[in-house]
Scaffold this motif. Sequence first.
Motif, PDB file in Angstrom:
ATOM      1  N   UNK A 121      -7.914  -0.854   5.050  1.00  0.00           N
ATOM      2  CA  UNK A 121      -7.445  -0.322   3.614  1.00  0.00           C
ATOM      3  C   UNK A 121      -7.899   1.015   3.939  1.00  0.00           C
ATOM      4  N   UNK A 122      -8.903   1.450   4.889  1.00  0.00           N
ATOM      5  CA  UNK A 122      -8.786   3.368   5.008  1.00  0.00           C
ATOM      6  C   UNK A 122      -7.600   4.328   5.110  1.00  0.00           C
ATOM      7  N   UNK A 123      -6.355   3.357   5.959  1.00  0.00           N
ATOM      8  CA  UNK A 123      -4.813   4.077   6.602  1.00  0.00           C
ATOM      9  C   UNK A 123      -4.787   3.691   5.769  1.00  0.00           C
ATOM     10  N   UNK A 124      -4.506   2.916   5.055  1.00  0.00           N
ATOM     11  CA  UNK A 124      -3.267   2.617   3.823  1.00  0.00           C
ATOM     12  C   UNK A 124      -3.877   3.318   2.719  1.00  0.00           C
ATOM     13  N   UNK A 125      -4.652   3.928   1.792  1.00  0.00           N
ATOM     14  CA  UNK A 125      -5.003   4.684   1.152  1.00  0.00           C
ATOM     15  C   UNK A 125      -4.925   5.678   1.883  1.00  0.00           C
ATOM     16  N   UNK A 126      -4.449   6.159   3.054  1.00  0.00           N
ATOM     17  CA  UNK A 126      -4.889   7.502   3.314  1.00  0.00           C
ATOM     18  C   UNK A 126      -3.126   7.585   3.869  1.00  0.00           C
ATOM     19  N   UNK A 127      -2.551   6.547   3.973  1.00  0.00           N
ATOM     20  CA  UNK A 127      -0.923   6.804   4.241  1.00  0.00           C
ATOM     21  C   UNK A 127      -0.583   6.960   2.621  1.00  0.00           C
ATOM     22  N   UNK A 128      -1.279   6.041   1.657  1.00  0.00           N
ATOM     23  CA  UNK A 128       0.025   5.864   0.217  1.00  0.00           C
ATOM     24  C   UNK A 128      -0.779   7.668  -0.511  1.00  0.00           C
ATOM     25  N   UNK A 130      -0.676  10.664   1.237  1.00  0.00           N
ATOM     26  CA  UNK A 130      -0.305  11.394   1.698  1.00  0.00           C
ATOM     27  C   UNK A 130       1.236  12.165   1.433  1.00  0.00           C
ATOM     28  N   UNK A 131       1.530  10.422   1.755  1.00  0.00           N
ATOM     29  CA  UNK A 131       3.202   9.846   0.461  1.00  0.00           C
ATOM     30  C   UNK A 131       2.996  10.662  -0.849  1.00  0.00           C
ATOM     31  N   UNK A 132       2.414  10.604  -1.813  1.00  0.00           N
ATOM     32  CA  UNK A 132       2.641  11.734  -3.223  1.00  0.00           C
ATOM     33  C   UNK A 132       2.404  12.506  -3.095  1.00  0.00           C
ATOM     34  N   UNK A 133       1.051  13.568  -1.713  1.00  0.00           N
ATOM     35  CA  UNK A 133       1.308  14.709  -1.496  1.00  0.00           C
ATOM     36  C   UNK A 133       2.937  15.229  -1.219  1.00  0.00           C
TER      37      UNK A 133
END
Length: 135
Positions: A121-128, A130-133
């Motif tokens: 879950x943490x990895x998915x949130x981090x990736x999201x 990064x994509x948002x930024x």
Amino acid sequence: RGEGRQRNRYFVAHKLTEKQKAILDSPPNRYKYNSQTGEVIGPSGKILKPSINSEGYASVGIYHKSLGSTSIVVHRLAFALRNIDIDGLVVHHDNEIKTDNRFKNLIPMTEKQHFELHHARKLMVDEAMRNYENA
């Protein structure tokens, strides 16, 4: 590379040593585990007071007159005293409380499963993020 060493150290730290196995296997089996409370009862019949190790897990001291003494984490002792071999597996505390060693709270799983459980879950949130930024 450092991550691999850390993960390997974690894995090895959660495996019974030969001395721990020998003490627990020595007749008569003098230690008992209460699966309802997660407590360990020593040779005198008294509940052993656990200490908290550097990783936050409850551990107790075990002793045999010819083998000496050592400490063991309670979640490993719980499986060992039930003759359940979990070498090569980690023990997940289902409610995330590392000192809650009731048997219904302990789930043996592979290191990969444990990593995915805690970090997917943490990895998915981090990736999201990064994509948002980067958008």
